[in-house]
Design an enzyme around this catalytic site. Structure first.
Site, short mmCIF file in Angstrom:
data_model
loop_
_atom_site.label_atom_id
_atom_site.label_comp_id
_atom_site.label_asym_id
_atom_site.label_seq_id
_atom_site.Cartn_x
_atom_site.Cartn_y
_atom_site.Cartn_z
N THR A 189 0.89 -1.14 -0.14
CA THR A 189 0.02 0.01 -0.03
C THR A 189 0.83 1.30 0.04
OG1 THR A 189 -0.03 0.08 2.55
CG2 THR A 189 -1.94 -1.17 1.18
N LYS A 190 2.14 1.16 0.09
CA LYS A 190 3.10 2.33 0.28
C LYS A 190 3.15 3.14 -1.12
CE LYS A 190 3.58 1.87 4.86
NZ LYS A 190 2.68 0.65 5.04
#
Length: 408
Positions: A189-190
């Site tokens: 998700t980064k």
């Protein structure tokens, strides 16, 4: 909208990443090797840090930094209650005691609270850049220098962020603006992803060498460079190490993600501004904070609810977003509220600001793979929920009671 669900996150993986992974698979070298070395080199060049060590997670990076600084039983490490559990677990991994310092109005750890928590046992401070907004590092560095305390930045959210004109992770060795280590996350998700993975930047060669050695079982050489001048397979085990190395397959993704990082952050900032404009003038919600002199990475857009002006709570707000096809999340459940940590002696560290902030925060979808139409739809959905959920109050007007909106 077409009725399709807008997920909380979707990674931006292009043909460059796919092609590089295929080349890696065909190369015959899959684990830590030449592509990891290239990824580390390009990360050093981007941040300006002299050393970068690729690892298989930010959790591993925090653990390595603490272990390499020889922090352990009997020591205390100060960190924030508004973080993922991994930050505190890394402190426990080395046998040290976590100490929680409350957050400030921006949600980041408050330097004044840090100062109040420092004791003779304090060995390190781990500030966490929540949502990609840099902490007040100048004040934290000054506190640390005065008391000979190490600083390890949890930059899991901060790939692409900047502070005082430099990328997070930069700074010459021994300078006022240099932490001992800065740890990034490349989780799915980064802002920059390798699926799973992380990077540590450091400014002291001795610390970087120790972290690199401990990351791979304490071996004396890199796995892909163990041959002596005579072609003999030689290595030694120098210390009690770990299995924290990144693979070339993951680095193949990261190389191209890193090259796109600036455009990713610019797109996130653009979409954050769309949200800002959509919610301007709405007393029922507040935008995430930003600071002058910083480059916000906009890893998260954390909307703040003014629950006193709404007749629903945060859980119902999220449920109504889901009903409209919008994914949302919460960052984070404060550490003292989690069952495992509640059994530890953390209750002595009062964190009223974190506990007050938690029930009011919602993380909205914010990522480059979104379309502008999707961003506008999310903003519209929030506005509709607010409009239908405003509290009203009554005031006397002569002999009549007049109903007013909560913002009146």
């Amino acid at each position: 909208m077409t009725g399709r669900f807008i997920p909380f996150h979707r990674p931006s993986i292009g043909e460059e990443e796919v092609a590089e992974v295929v080349k890696t698979l065909k190369s015959g070298w899959l684990t830590t090797g030449p592509r990891v070395a290239r990824f580390e080199r390009e990360f050093r060049e981007r941040t300006g840090a002299p050393h970068a060590i690729a690892v298989n997670s930010a959790t591993a990076g925090l653990h390595l930094a603490l272990a390499s600084l020889e922090i352990g039983p009997g020591d205390e490490v100060i960190t924030t209650p508004m973080t993922f559990c991994a930050t505190v677990q890394a402190i426990l991994h080395v046998g040290a005691a976590p100490v929680l310092a409350d957050v400030g109005p921006d949600g980041n750890i408050d330097p004044e609270q840090i100062e109040q928590r420092i004791t003779s046992r304090t060995r390190a401070i781990i500030p966490m850049h929540l949502a990609g907004l840099p902490c007040k590092m100048k004040t934290i560095w000054a506190l640390a220098r005065e008391r000979n305390i190490h600083v390890i930045e949890d930059a899991a959210h901060a790939a692409g962020a900047g502070y005082e004109g430099k990328p997070i992770g930069a700074g010459p060795a021994g300078a006022a603006g240099a932490s001992d280590a800065v740890v990034f996350s490349f989780y799915a998700t980064k802002n920059l992803t390798t699926g799973e993975g992380g990077m540590i930047t450091a400014h002291q060669a001795s610390l970087a060498d120790t972290m690199r050695m401990l990351a791979l079982h304490g071996l004396s050489h890199d796995a892909w460079d163990r041959y002596s001048d005579h072609g003999e397979w030689q290595y030694d085990v120098m210390a009690h190490g770990f299995k924290y190395n990144l693979s070339d397959i993951q680095a193949a993704i990261g190389i191209h993600q890193l090259r796109k990082l600036n455009q990713f952050v610019e797109r996130r900032a653009l979409y954050a501004s769309v949200y800002h404009n959509a919610f301007a003038g709405m007393d029922e919600v507040g935008p995430p904070p930003d600071h002058p002199g910083c480059r916000h990475a906009w890893h998260l857009y954390i909307l703040r609810l003014n629950l006193q002006r709404l007749n629903i709570d945060r859980g119902e707000f999220i449920r109504q977003l889901h009903q409209r096809g919008v994914g949302a999340s919460v960052h984070f459940i404060p550490i003292p509220l989690l069952s495992f940590f509640a059994r530890l002696p953390l209750a002595q560290y009062s964190c009223p600001r974190a506990l007050d902030l938690y029930p009011r925060i919602i993380s909205l979808p914010l990522y480059p793979a979104m379309t502008e139409e999707q961003v506008q739809y999310v903003a519209q959905s929030v506005r509709e929920i607010v409009r239908c959920s405003r509290r009203v109050r009554f005031v006397a007007s002569g002999a009549q009671a007049v109903e007013l909106p909560a913002g009146a």
